[in-house]
Design a protein around this motif. Sequence first.
Motif, PDB file in Angstrom:
ATOM      1  N   VAL A  11      18.412  31.403  17.487  1.00 25.55           N
ATOM      2  CA  VAL A  11      19.551  30.814  16.784  1.00 25.55           C
ATOM      3  C   VAL A  11      19.233  30.646  15.300  1.00 25.55           C
ATOM      4  CG1 VAL A  11      20.933  28.712  16.531  1.00 25.55           C
ATOM      5  CG2 VAL A  11      20.503  29.658  18.806  1.00 25.55           C
ATOM      6  N   SER A  12      18.006  30.258  14.983  1.00 24.75           N
ATOM      7  CA  SER A  12      17.631  29.957  13.605  1.00 24.75           C
ATOM      8  C   SER A  12      17.474  31.209  12.746  1.00 24.75           C
ATOM      9  CB  SER A  12      16.318  29.168  13.576  1.00 24.75           C
ATOM     10  OG  SER A  12      16.455  27.942  14.253  1.00 24.75           O
ATOM     11  N   MET A  40      28.459  38.538  21.973  1.00 26.34           N
ATOM     12  CA  MET A  40      28.096  37.383  22.781  1.00 26.34           C
ATOM     13  C   MET A  40      26.987  36.572  22.109  1.00 26.34           C
ATOM     14  SD  MET A  40      29.989  37.071  25.431  1.00 26.34           S
ATOM     15  CE  MET A  40      31.155  37.994  26.404  1.00 26.34           C
ATOM     16  N   GLU A  41      26.010  37.275  21.520  1.00 25.38           N
ATOM     17  CA  GLU A  41      24.944  36.579  20.799  1.00 25.38           C
ATOM     18  C   GLU A  41      25.512  35.797  19.626  1.00 25.38           C
ATOM     19  OE1 GLU A  41      21.274  39.720  21.699  1.00 25.38           O
ATOM     20  OE2 GLU A  41      22.209  39.630  19.731  1.00 25.38           O
ATOM     21  N   ASN A  42      26.449  36.407  18.907  1.00 32.55           N
ATOM     22  CA  ASN A  42      27.065  35.702  17.777  1.00 32.55           C
ATOM     23  C   ASN A  42      27.787  34.442  18.240  1.00 32.55           C
ATOM     24  OD1 ASN A  42      26.150  37.694  16.056  1.00 32.55           O
ATOM     25  ND2 ASN A  42      28.079  38.824  16.051  1.00 32.55           N
ATOM     26  N   GLY A  43      28.507  34.552  19.348  1.00 27.47           N
ATOM     27  CA  GLY A  43      29.196  33.382  19.884  1.00 27.47           C
ATOM     28  C   GLY A  43      28.217  32.290  20.285  1.00 27.47           C
ATOM     29  N   ALA A  44      27.087  32.688  20.890  1.00 28.92           N
ATOM     30  CA  ALA A  44      26.075  31.706  21.293  1.00 28.92           C
ATOM     31  C   ALA A  44      25.467  31.021  20.077  1.00 28.92           C
ATOM     32  CB  ALA A  44      24.983  32.394  22.116  1.00 28.92           C
ATOM     33  N   ILE A  45      25.211  31.783  19.017  1.00 26.03           N
ATOM     34  CA  ILE A  45      24.640  31.208  17.798  1.00 26.03           C
ATOM     35  C   ILE A  45      25.608  30.213  17.178  1.00 26.03           C
ATOM     36  CG2 ILE A  45      23.943  31.746  15.430  1.00 26.03           C
ATOM     37  CD1 ILE A  45      22.799  34.393  16.537  1.00 26.03           C
TER      38      ILE A  45
END
Length: 203
Positions: free
Chosen positions: A62-63, A129-134
Amino acid sequence: RVCAQAVSAQAEAASAQSRLVLATRLSGSLAAEAPRWSAALAELRARFAALPGDVLLAAAFVSYAGAFTKPYRQKLMSSYLVPYVRGETAEASAGVSGSDGADPLDVLTTPAGRRLWANENVFRDRTSMENGAIIAASVRWPLIIDPQAQGITWIKTREAKNSLQVAAAADGRLLSMLRDALERGLPMLVEDLSETVDAALAH
């Protein structure tokens, strides 16, 4: 009266026999489930032991991963983040136990949550999906580079029920709208930011 008592006793005996049969069936079913429960318990214990490393890896993702495209994210994960968390690099003083093949997306989201995002106009590809999770896991506000307006569409759909406030960066009412949104606890989306961000928005 004796006859009535006999009938009552027979009814109670029949009820007790019925309950006994059901209890026997239940005991048998529970006994049959014991191996599956034991396996599930062992799996949960293993996942619990791996949780610190998996969560640390997800936090690092995330960071640091948000600014990169898919190939660079994959390289960042495989060449740096995973080896660093596992203590396999010279920079790491010690490793943290984690599961083999840990996936930050599985830590940050659930399959049900990803299906919900798909219904909210988030594309089903891995990077989206990764962008949404971040975005969902970020404590501070995320800066979204969104040339195709997919992210904005998703955010507007996702936050519409929460009275999302939308303003352009050049809108003269921006600061007053931001202050009002903060006071009322409402989400706010600022569109069309330039390369530099107003100092009032940076803190």
